[in-house]
Design an enzyme around this catalytic site. Structure first.
Site, PDB file in Angstrom:
ATOM      1  N   TYR A 157      32.199 -25.758  33.200  1.00 41.89           N
ATOM      2  CA  TYR A 157      33.622 -25.921  32.843  1.00 41.89           C
ATOM      3  C   TYR A 157      33.783 -26.721  31.545  1.00 41.89           C
ATOM      4  CZ  TYR A 157      38.613 -26.874  33.281  1.00 41.89           C
ATOM      5  OH  TYR A 157      39.961 -26.975  33.038  1.00 41.89           O
ATOM      6  N   LYS A 161      35.114 -25.522  27.723  1.00 44.57           N
ATOM      7  CA  LYS A 161      36.244 -26.120  26.998  1.00 44.57           C
ATOM      8  C   LYS A 161      35.805 -26.735  25.663  1.00 44.57           C
ATOM      9  CE  LYS A 161      39.384 -24.962  30.028  1.00 44.57           C
ATOM     10  NZ  LYS A 161      40.374 -23.926  29.729  1.00 44.57           N
TER      11      LYS A 161
END
Ligand code: NAD
Length: 249
Positions: A157, A161
């Site tokens: 994750y 990002k």
């Protein structure tokens, strides 16, 4: 004042959470919005609920495969055919992860990169020729505070990002000459389904690290998107705007 009067926006992941708040905020500011869901039924449901709230809302729903630039080009071309242009693309759809590295399956890593990163690339690639033809546009991406701090599990994750920030800063440099601004918003912990899935004690620990003493609301984040989408941000590109109550994790 309607900051997005006569603008046409496409918002991915617009059926719930942060994306739905962005859709509402844009509609309330005079935009026509096409929201994207993962399935046509969820897109239709979100559109029906919005129209129930306000029958004047100019909103419709689609469900293209976000990570395929040809599919996205077709979808955005249809938006241009119907509404005349695409002024704003919000690449917001995303999924998170919590697995430790040893449990993290290769295909789950691929899955998160496909939606959180490749879909940003594909949507942008599809939008750019249409925006160039129209003389400019705005691309906005949903990053996360984990793009600054990382996180102690679910490494795919934050990796995704960090990549969103890389795309944002690079494409801002590449597309400035075409009058296309590219920015990201990096929300902190925000009250959506993604957070509802977290254990309560984890949320309490997180709030303890937030100087403003609360998690963010989807509307807090949508306000930042509104600002960056509007002409108020006409000299802002390549920015990653934190909306996280100064969280220090
Ligand atoms: P959410 O789970 O409430 O909504 C996710 C949205 O993405 C939904 O509209 C869903 O339809 C869409 N989506 C999911 N998988 C998809 C797929 N395969 N194809 C197409 N669409 C798909 O999540 P949210 O909290 O509103 O998150 C929205 C964005 O904000 C994400 O990019 C997320 O990483 C980011 N973010 C969220 C938080 C938070 O605390 N909620 C914090 C920082 C960043």
């Amino acid at each position: 004042m309607e900051l997005l009067k006569d603008k046409v926006a496409v918002v991915t992941g617009g059926t719930r959470g942060i994306g739905l708040a962005i859709v509402k905020k844009f509609l309330d500011n005079g935009a026509t919005v096409v929201l994207c869901g993962s399935r046509q039924e969820s897109a239709d449901k979100a559109v029906a609920e919005l129209k129930e709230k306000n029958s004047d809302y100019k909103v419709s729903g689609i469900a293209p495969k976000l990570s395929n630039s040809e599919v996205m080009y077709d979808a955005l071309t249809k938006v241009v055919d119907e509404y005349g242009k695409v002024d704003i693309l919000v690449n917001n759809a995303g999924i998170s992860a919590r697995e430790g590295i040893e449990e993290y399956e290769d295909e789950d890593f691929d899955k998160i990169l496909e939606l959180n990163v490749k879909a940003v690339f594909a949507g942008t690639k599809a939008a750019v020729p249409l925006m160039k033809k129209a003389g400019g546009g705005v691309i906005l991406n949903t990053s996360s505070m984990v793009s600054i701090y990382g996180q102690p599990s679910g490494c795919g994750y934050p990796a995704s990002k960090f990549a969103v920030n890389g795309l944002t800063k690079s494409l801002a440099r590449e597309l400035g000459k075409d009058n296309i601004r590219v920015n990201a918003v990096a929300p902190g912990v925000t009250r959506t389904d993604m957070v509802a899935a977290l254990p309560e004690e984890m949320v309490a620990r997180i709030v303890a690290d937030i100087p403003l003493g609360r998690v963010g609301e989807p509307e807090d984040v949508a306000n930042a998107f509104l600002f960056l989408a509007s002409d108020m941000a006409s000299y802002i590109t390549g920015a990653v705007l934190s909306v996280d109550g100064a969280t220090q994790v």
